[in-house]
Write a protein that holds these residues in place. Structure first.
Motif, mmCIF file in Angstrom:
data_model
loop_
_atom_site.group_PDB
_atom_site.id
_atom_site.type_symbol
_atom_site.label_atom_id
_atom_site.label_comp_id
_atom_site.label_asym_id
_atom_site.label_seq_id
_atom_site.Cartn_x
_atom_site.Cartn_y
_atom_site.Cartn_z
ATOM 1 N N PHE A 187 8.751 14.530 6.917
ATOM 2 C CA PHE A 187 8.185 15.365 5.853
ATOM 3 C C PHE A 187 8.923 16.691 5.699
ATOM 4 N N LEU A 188 9.637 17.111 6.748
ATOM 5 C CA LEU A 188 10.394 18.363 6.671
ATOM 6 C C LEU A 188 11.614 18.246 5.758
ATOM 7 N N ASP A 189 12.008 17.021 5.434
ATOM 8 C CA ASP A 189 13.112 16.819 4.495
ATOM 9 C C ASP A 189 12.613 16.651 3.066
ATOM 10 N N GLY A 190 11.315 16.901 2.847
ATOM 11 C CA GLY A 190 10.764 16.911 1.499
ATOM 12 C C GLY A 190 10.849 15.571 0.788
ATOM 13 N N ARG A 191 11.244 15.618 -0.469
ATOM 14 C CA ARG A 191 11.296 14.416 -1.311
ATOM 15 C C ARG A 191 12.203 13.349 -0.702
ATOM 16 N N ALA A 192 13.378 13.762 -0.228
ATOM 17 C CA ALA A 192 14.292 12.795 0.370
ATOM 18 C C ALA A 192 13.687 12.173 1.624
ATOM 19 N N GLY A 193 12.972 12.976 2.412
ATOM 20 C CA GLY A 193 12.329 12.456 3.612
ATOM 21 C C GLY A 193 11.276 11.413 3.292
ATOM 22 N N PHE A 194 10.526 11.649 2.215
ATOM 23 C CA PHE A 194 9.515 10.664 1.805
ATOM 24 C C PHE A 194 10.188 9.375 1.340
ATOM 25 N N MET A 195 11.265 9.514 0.576
ATOM 26 C CA MET A 195 11.992 8.329 0.100
ATOM 27 C C MET A 195 12.527 7.511 1.278
ATOM 28 N N ILE A 196 13.012 8.186 2.309
ATOM 29 C CA ILE A 196 13.526 7.484 3.485
ATOM 30 C C ILE A 196 12.402 6.770 4.221
ATOM 31 N N ALA A 197 11.239 7.415 4.333
ATOM 32 C CA ALA A 197 10.097 6.783 5.001
ATOM 33 C C ALA A 197 9.679 5.510 4.267
ATOM 34 N N VAL A 198 9.653 5.574 2.941
ATOM 35 C CA VAL A 198 9.319 4.386 2.140
ATOM 36 C C VAL A 198 10.397 3.316 2.291
ATOM 37 N N PHE A 199 11.659 3.749 2.270
ATOM 38 C CA PHE A 199 12.774 2.810 2.439
ATOM 39 C C PHE A 199 12.685 2.095 3.786
ATOM 40 N N ASN A 200 12.422 2.855 4.859
ATOM 41 C CA ASN A 200 12.291 2.243 6.180
ATOM 42 C C ASN A 200 11.141 1.249 6.211
ATOM 43 N N ALA A 201 10.009 1.651 5.611
ATOM 44 C CA ALA A 201 8.838 0.772 5.592
ATOM 45 C C ALA A 201 9.129 -0.518 4.842
ATOM 46 N N GLU A 202 9.779 -0.405 3.688
ATOM 47 C CA GLU A 202 10.079 -1.599 2.896
ATOM 48 C C GLU A 202 11.100 -2.493 3.588
ATOM 49 N N THR A 203 12.095 -1.881 4.222
ATOM 50 C CA THR A 203 13.098 -2.673 4.931
ATOM 51 C C THR A 203 12.450 -3.497 6.035
ATOM 52 N N VAL A 204 11.572 -2.851 6.814
ATOM 53 C CA VAL A 204 10.897 -3.553 7.902
ATOM 54 C C VAL A 204 9.938 -4.614 7.355
ATOM 55 N N TYR A 205 9.183 -4.257 6.306
ATOM 56 C CA TYR A 205 8.241 -5.207 5.697
ATOM 57 C C TYR A 205 8.965 -6.464 5.231
ATOM 58 N N TYR A 206 10.045 -6.284 4.466
ATOM 59 C CA TYR A 206 10.759 -7.448 3.948
ATOM 60 C C TYR A 206 11.515 -8.197 5.043
ATOM 61 N N ARG A 207 11.927 -7.487 6.072
ATOM 62 C CA ARG A 207 12.591 -8.161 7.197
ATOM 63 C C ARG A 207 11.666 -9.199 7.814
ATOM 64 N N PHE A 208 10.415 -8.808 8.078
ATOM 65 C CA PHE A 208 9.488 -9.738 8.715
ATOM 66 C C PHE A 208 8.931 -10.755 7.735
ATOM 67 N N LEU A 209 8.837 -10.378 6.461
ATOM 68 C CA LEU A 209 8.410 -11.342 5.456
ATOM 69 C C LEU A 209 9.473 -12.432 5.287
ATOM 70 N N LYS A 210 10.740 -12.037 5.286
ATOM 71 C CA LYS A 210 11.824 -13.014 5.198
ATOM 72 C C LYS A 210 11.899 -13.855 6.462
ATOM 73 N N LEU A 211 11.604 -13.237 7.611
ATOM 74 C CA LEU A 211 11.576 -13.994 8.859
ATOM 75 C C LEU A 211 10.535 -15.102 8.785
ATOM 76 N N ALA A 212 9.353 -14.787 8.215
ATOM 77 C CA ALA A 212 8.313 -15.800 8.042
ATOM 78 C C ALA A 212 8.793 -16.906 7.115
ATOM 79 N N GLN A 213 9.518 -16.532 6.076
ATOM 80 C CA GLN A 213 10.041 -17.521 5.132
ATOM 81 C C GLN A 213 11.067 -18.423 5.802
ATOM 82 N N TYR A 214 11.993 -17.822 6.576
ATOM 83 C CA TYR A 214 13.003 -18.614 7.267
ATOM 84 C C TYR A 214 12.361 -19.586 8.263
#
Length: 256
Positions: A220-247
């Motif tokens: 949060f100390l990086d402001g807008r960019a920090g929030f975007m990174i947190a969302v990016f990390n969350a989505e990357t991990v979410y889709y990683r495990f969702l794709k793992l389930a698909q595989y």
């Protein structure tokens, strides 16, 4: 006595955006090897124009094995492994030259400062980011991981002064491309190791990635960019495990 030689190892694919700047900052190196995996932009032409030796290897074995191909192509005393979106600062260049002239270790770590859509990031787990990248030839090599490869070595690494400037995500298009690529590679790597996941795992892991980045690592100390990174990390991990389930589901159907 001859001065120790320095080789630079890079791997590329469609890296024309930042490659010229990257190579301009490496004019102190004795040799540069670029292993390209099928670029369709001006990557190879830029590399050759800067005096790099380009090796075309369109088959893609993963980040770790591809980087090892670049290491194996060099015969210099020392090797600096960097990415095409990283730029050696003048202070770091001077530090590297001084270090290989009078080394105190076989492996050295570099302080990397990364940007996200034009903003330099100093929190959220992105900084400080000490990464081993300079080493005597034969003293280290990369793990065989498809993604998130690491340099493997035995003796402790010492630290160099100066920054390695990492232009990791130039714009939102790059963010989305890397999200898809990293989540797919991570899922395939876990599937190959026999791991399984489901929707619940994907949701829980994704939510935890956001909390860890945004709150625990002070993104949060990086402001807008920090929030975007947190969302990016969350989505990357979410889709990683969702794709793992698909595989895993595909593997079960193939076994029937």
């Amino acid at each position: 006595m001859n001065s120790p030689t320095l080789g630079v190892a890079l791997i590329t694919k469609n890296a024309a955006v930042r490659l010229a700047q990257c190579l301009d900052a490496l004019d102190f190196a004795d040799e540069i090897v670029v292993v390209d995996s099928g670029s369709t932009d001006a990557t190879r032409a830029i590399a050759r124009a800067h005096g790099a030796r380009v090796i075309e290897r369109p088959d893609w074995p993963g980040f770790g094995p591809q980087k090892n191909r670049a290491l194996e192509a060099l015969a210099t005393d020392w090797i600096l492994s960097i990415d095409a979106d990283e730029v050696v600062s003048p202070e770091l260049a001077a530090s590297i030259r001084a270090t290989i002239a009078a080394p105190l270790a076989d492996v050295y770590a570099i302080d990397r400062l990364s940007s996200f859509c034009g903003a330099w990031i100093r929190h959220g787990g992105w900084y400080p980011d000490w990464i081993p990248r300079l080493f005597k030839r034969g003293a280290a090599r990369f793990s065989d991981d498809l993604v998130h490869e690491r340099l493997v070595f035995e003796a402790p690494a010492r630290r160099l002064s100066g920054k390695l400037l990492h232009y990791s995500y130039e714009d939102l298009d790059a963010v989305l491309r890397k999200l898809d690529a990293y989540s797919s590679a991570g899922a395939r790597q876990r599937a190959a190791a026999g791991k399984r996941a489901g929707l619940g795992t994907a949701l829980a892991r994704g939510a935890w990635a956001f909390v860890r980045t945004w709150v625990l690592r002070a993104g949060f100390l990086d402001g807008r960019a920090g929030f975007m990174i947190a969302v990016f990390n969350a989505e990357t991990v979410y889709y990683r495990f969702l794709k793992l389930a698909q595989y895993a589901g595909q593997d079960k159907r193939q076994d029937r």
